[in-house]
Design an enzyme around this catalytic site. Structure first.
Site, mmCIF file in Angstrom:
data_model
loop_
_atom_site.group_PDB
_atom_site.id
_atom_site.type_symbol
_atom_site.label_atom_id
_atom_site.label_comp_id
_atom_site.label_asym_id
_atom_site.label_seq_id
_atom_site.Cartn_x
_atom_site.Cartn_y
_atom_site.Cartn_z
ATOM 1 C CG ASP A 78 -9.711 -3.592 5.926
ATOM 2 O OD1 ASP A 78 -10.745 -3.820 6.863
ATOM 3 O OD2 ASP A 78 -10.435 -3.997 4.650
ATOM 4 C CE LYS A 137 -4.193 -1.984 0.694
ATOM 5 N NZ LYS A 137 -5.161 -1.780 -0.248
#
Length: 407
Positions: free
Chosen positions: A119, A76
């Site tokens: 998340d 990410k």
């Protein structure tokens, strides 16, 4: 469950998709991110696992290890920062892209606020990028996100908002906050009227494919990708498709059984929702709604959609952590191990023998997996893998030293 995608094609990469995501833009993004101090200067490792390959009856298994990408511990780190840079440049096109994440324009960006649901890993990456750029960051977490991941996000100066519900509820809450306060959503999933930033996030993921193809001369026959909302899979698949055209690898997407939104999309022929409880141990993949933008790339390119059980992922984590005589131990989180879990199910399950033959997973297959995360929640990792992350890294160093002494 496994679904063969009848809409997958073997043809040149469509021009209309190339206008959205392309190799050229992936390489431009890689250049921009190269100056960000948070990222490793060197490409992440591409580990060969010869013992694993032998046990599965294939020629090669290779793991692109994104746990090494940065201190953020996941792939990410390529998405949210890339999107933030492009967001800033749309408002200030004359600014130097590499300077944005170095804080060169922090004073001018003082009034900016970005918000996102997560998340864990996306929010952590956005918080770090926003801190370095000088932008205020608000992160919305749902009730299933661990306290460890919340602490890691807050550690980069982000303001954390907790809500009830699941990931999809947090996406809706982040969008509502943005409308109310005039903030900018930086999300890795698209929805009606919101596609530019998710595209930029997905484009950032092309960086890792750019590295892989420079690290490995022989073509991969199969690539197994994690599901989630579809962003990683779309970013990798688009690059592979443009680079290899009709000769692209066989592409497989794996997701938790209880978060099967991509498999349901394949069954229905359109971006769809999951049918399960969306509460998988694979927290980064516990997504209930397919990104419509990602689906535009996945529907014509992914050959197989499949679901895996939580126990499959946990077993894969443990196997990666311990390594073997020839296989380096790898620190792989719950979602990071999903690719290996899917490969083992395909290769070893009697129920999938016909599918293995159908997709050509034969003795000459070379398979690429992506370890999307390390121990981003250390206590969860310890519980599931049975080892501390520090112990895995110690074993990894010993493995390297042994091979160095006995090439």
């Amino acid at each position: 469950m496994l679904v063969t995608n009848t809409n997958a094609v073997r043809a040149a990469y469509p021009r209309e998709l190339q206008h959205i995501m392309s190799i050229a833009e992936a390489q431009r993004t890689r250049d921009w991110l190269s100056a960000w101090p948070m990222l490793s200067r060197a490409p992440t490792p591409l580990w060969p696992l010869p013992d694993m390959a032998q046990s599965l009856g294939v020629a090669g298994v290779f793991v692109k290890d994104e746990s090494k990408r940065s201190a953020l511990g996941s792939f990410k780190a390529l998405g949210a920062p890339a999107a933030l840079v492009r967001l800033v440049l749309r408002a200030h096109p004359a600014w130097e892209p590499k300077a944005v994440l170095q804080g060169a324009y922090a004073e001018a960006l003082r009034g900016w606020v970005v918000v996102s649901a997560t998340d864990g890993n996306h929010g952590r990456a956005l918080a770090a990028a926003a801190r370095d750029a000088g932008v205020r960051c608000v992160i919305v977490l749902h009730k299933h996100v661990s306290a460890e991941r919340e602490s890691a996000i807050a550690g980069f100066g982000a303001e954390v908002v907790r809500i009830e519900g699941n990931y999809d509820a947090s996406v809706a809450h982040a969008a509502a906050l943005a409308r109310e306060h005039g903030w900018q959503v930086v999300s890795d999933t698209s929805y009606a009227g919101y596609e530019d930033i998710p595209r930029d996030v997905m484009q950032g993921y092309g960086t890792l494919v750019d590295e892989v193809l420079a690290q490995h001369a022989r073509p991969f026959t199969h690539v197994i990708l994690q599901g989630g909302v579809g962003g990683l899979a779309a970013g990798v698949a688009s690059y592979m498709w443009e680079r290899f055209g009709a000769r692209r690898p066989t592409l497989v997407v794996a997701e938790p059984r209880q978060a099967d939104c991509l498999l349901q999309s394949a069954l229905g022929g359109r971006a769809a929702n999951a049918t399960g409880t969306v509460d998988s141990v694979m927290a980064g993949l516990a997504c209930g709604e397919t990104s419509p933008l990602a689906w535009r790339f996945l529907q014509p390119s992914i050959d197989v959609f499949m679901t895996i059980e939580d126990d499959d992922a946990i077993d894969a984590m443990r196997r990666l952590a311990r390594g073997s005589v020839r296989d380096v131990p790898i620190e792989s989180g719950e979602s990071g191990a999903a690719g290996l879990a899917a490969l083992r199910v395909l290769a070893l399950s009697q129920a999938h023998r016909a599918h293995r033959t159908q997709i050509g997973l034969a003795a000459d297959a070379n398979v690429l997996l992506i370890n999307t995360e390390g121990a981003t929640a250390p206590s969860v990792y310890r519980e599931l893998a049975g080892l501390d992350a520090e112990e895995v890294l110690r074993l990894q160093r010993l493995h390297g030293e042994r091979l160095g002494a006995n090439p």
